[in-house]
Design an enzyme around this catalytic site. Structure first.
Site, short mmCIF file in Angstrom:
data_model
loop_
_atom_site.label_atom_id
_atom_site.label_comp_id
_atom_site.label_asym_id
_atom_site.label_seq_id
_atom_site.Cartn_x
_atom_site.Cartn_y
_atom_site.Cartn_z
N SER A 124 16.98 169.07 98.88
CA SER A 124 17.03 168.53 97.53
C SER A 124 16.37 169.13 96.61
O SER A 124 14.31 170.28 96.79
CB SER A 124 16.29 167.18 97.70
N TYR A 148 10.23 161.01 100.30
CA TYR A 148 10.76 161.31 99.92
C TYR A 148 10.99 162.90 100.12
O TYR A 148 11.78 163.60 100.94
CB TYR A 148 11.46 160.98 99.20
N LYS A 152 12.04 166.11 102.47
CA LYS A 152 12.33 167.55 102.66
C LYS A 152 11.93 168.81 103.52
O LYS A 152 12.35 169.23 103.68
CB LYS A 152 13.07 167.35 101.35
#
Ligand code: WQD
Length: 337
Positions: A124, A148, A152
Site C-alpha cells: 500500500s 496497518y 505493510k
C-alpha cells in the site's frame, strides 16, 4: 502459469482472479471468507465460464496452507489475504500484526515447503507515511503512521530479506494508491463489512439510499478546494497490474517495489460530483473536522510500473464512478442474500 491467490474472494482478489482466468492461467483461491463472500467466486466463474480450485482456510494455518500449496504446485502466489482498515488497526494492533505479519511468515514457510519462489504482494502507498515530496516515487522515504501501515512496511522488509537469502526468489511489492470501482458487468464489486471506512463505498451507499449523507473530513487542507486529494485507481486497472506483475515475476528474480496509481489526483468534492453525474443521484454531505491521520494529498509517480511492467492505468474517475454505481445499484446489499 499456475497461480495461487490468498484472499482471492475479496474485492481486489476477485477482480484479479477474473483477470488472471481470462489469461488462461490455472488458479487456486485460498480464502477464509472473514472479509469476503463465496458468492464473489461463483460470479467470477459465471463471468469467465472458467473453473478454478478453491480452498477455504486461514492464512495462519501453516500446515493447511502448505498442504494446499503442495497439492496445487503454484508457479506464483499473489498475497491479498490480510486486514486493511486503518482505524481498526489502531484499536486492535495485535490482530493486525498477527494476520498481516505472522500470516505472511506462515505463507512463506508454506511456499518453501511447496518449493514456490515467486510472490506478488498487496502492499500500500501508506508505507510512504507523510509525503515529503509529490508525486510519490518508489524512492520516497518509508514510514508508518498507524499499525496497518506498519504491517505493510514490515512485510515489505521481510520479503526483501527473503529474496536476499534465496537467489531464485522473486517478490513484487505492489503499492496500491486508492482502489475504487467495479468490473464493468456490475456483477462483482466492493462489499465492505459494516460502515465503509473509505470514501467511494460510502458515497455509493449514500447514492443508493443506504446512508443519509456523507461526512467530508475537513475542507481546510492546502488543496484546490480544501478537501483531501487522492490518486484513485480503477480496480480493473489494478487487476491488470497484478497480471502484469505475475508475468514480470516469472521472468525475473529479486525484490521490486512498484507504485500502482494513475498519477492523477482527485479531491473529495471531485469524487462527489463525479458520482452524482454517474448515478443521476444527489449525494448530500456536510463538512466536519479532519479525520485523525489524514494528509492533504497522496499521488503516485507511475513511471516505474510502465517501464518495468509495461502497464499503465487507462480508466478515469468517470469510469470508476459509473462502474461503482452499476455494482451498487444492481446489488444494494452487496453479496448478502
Ligand atoms: C480518501 C479521502 C478522506 C471517507 C486508505 C488507507 C490506504 C488504503 C486506501 C488499504 C480522504 C476522505 C473518506 C469519508 C471523507 N487502504 N473521506 N469522508 O484514507 O486515502 O486511504 O484507504 O490499502 O492504506 O489509508 O482513503 O477512502 O479512507 O479517504 O471525507 O467518509 O476521502 O479524508 O481525504 P485513504 P479513504
Amino acid at each position: 502459469m499456475r497461480v495461487f491467490l490468498t484472499g482471492g474472494a475479496g474485492y481486489i482478489g476477485s477482480h484479479t482472479l477474473l483477470e488472471v482466468l481470462s489469461e488462461a492461467h490455472e488458479v487456486c483461491v485460498y480464502d477464509d471468507y472473514s472479509n469476503s463472500s463465496p458468492h464473489a467466486l461463483t460470479r467470477v466463474e459465471q463471468l469467465t465460464n472458467r473453473k478454478f480450485d478453491v480452498v477455504q482456510g486461514d492464512i495462519l494455518d501453516q500446515s493447511g496452507l502448505a498442504a494446499a500449496l503442495v497439492t496445487f504446485k503454484p508457479d506464483v502466489v499473489v498475497h491479498f489475504a490480510g486486514k486493511k482498515a486503518v482505524g481498526e488497526s489502531v484499536e486492535k494492533p495485535l490482530m493486525y500484526y498477527e494476520n498481516n505479519v505472522v500470516g505472511t511468515l506462515s505463507l512463506l514457510r508454506a511456499m518453501e515447503a511447496a518449493d514456490c519462489n515467486r510472490i506478488v504482494f498487496s502492499s500500500s502507498a501508506t508505507v510512504y507515511g507523510t509525503p515529503q515530496y509529490l508525486p510519490l516515487d518508489e524512492n520516497h522515504p518509508l514510514s508508518a503512521t498507524n499499525p496497518y501501515g506498519q504491517t505493510k512496511l514490515m512485510v515489505e522488509h521481510i520479503l526483501r530479506d527473503w529474496c536476499g537469502a534465496r537467489p531464485a526468489a522473486t517478490a513484487v511489492l505492489l503499492r496500491y494508491f486508492n482502489p475504487v470501482g467495479a468490473h464493468d458487468s456490475g456483477i462483482i464489486g466492493e462489499d465492505p463489512n459494516d460502515i465503509p471506512n473509505n470514501l467511494m463505498p460510502f458515497v455509493s451507499q449514500v447514492a443508493v439510499g443506504r446512508r443519509e449523507k456523507l461526512q467530508v473530513f475537513g475542507n481546510d487542507y492546502d488543496t484546490p478546494d480544501g478537501t483531501g486529494v487522492r490518486d484513485y485507481i480503477h480496480v480493473v486497472d489494478l487487476a491488470k497490474a497484478h497480471a502484469a506483475a505475475i508475468s514480470f515475476a516469472s521472468a525475473h528474480t529479486g525484490c521490486e517495489a512498484i507504485n500502482v496509481g494513475t498519477g492523477r489526483g482527485s479531491s473529495v468534492l471531485d469524487v462527489v460530483r463525479a458520482f452524482e453525474a454517474a448515478s443521476g443521484r444527489v449525494v448530500p454531505y456536510e463538512v466536519v473536522q479532519r479525520r485523525a491521520g489524514d494528509v492533504a494529498t497522496y499521488c503516485a509517480l507511475p513511471e516505474k510500473a510502465r517501464n518495468l511492467l509495461g502497464w499503465q492505468a487507462k480508466r478515469d474517475l468517470a469510469d470508476m464512478c459509473a462502474s461503482a454505481w452499476k455494482w451498487q445499484s444492481q446489488n444494494p446489499d452487496g453479496y448478502k442474500d
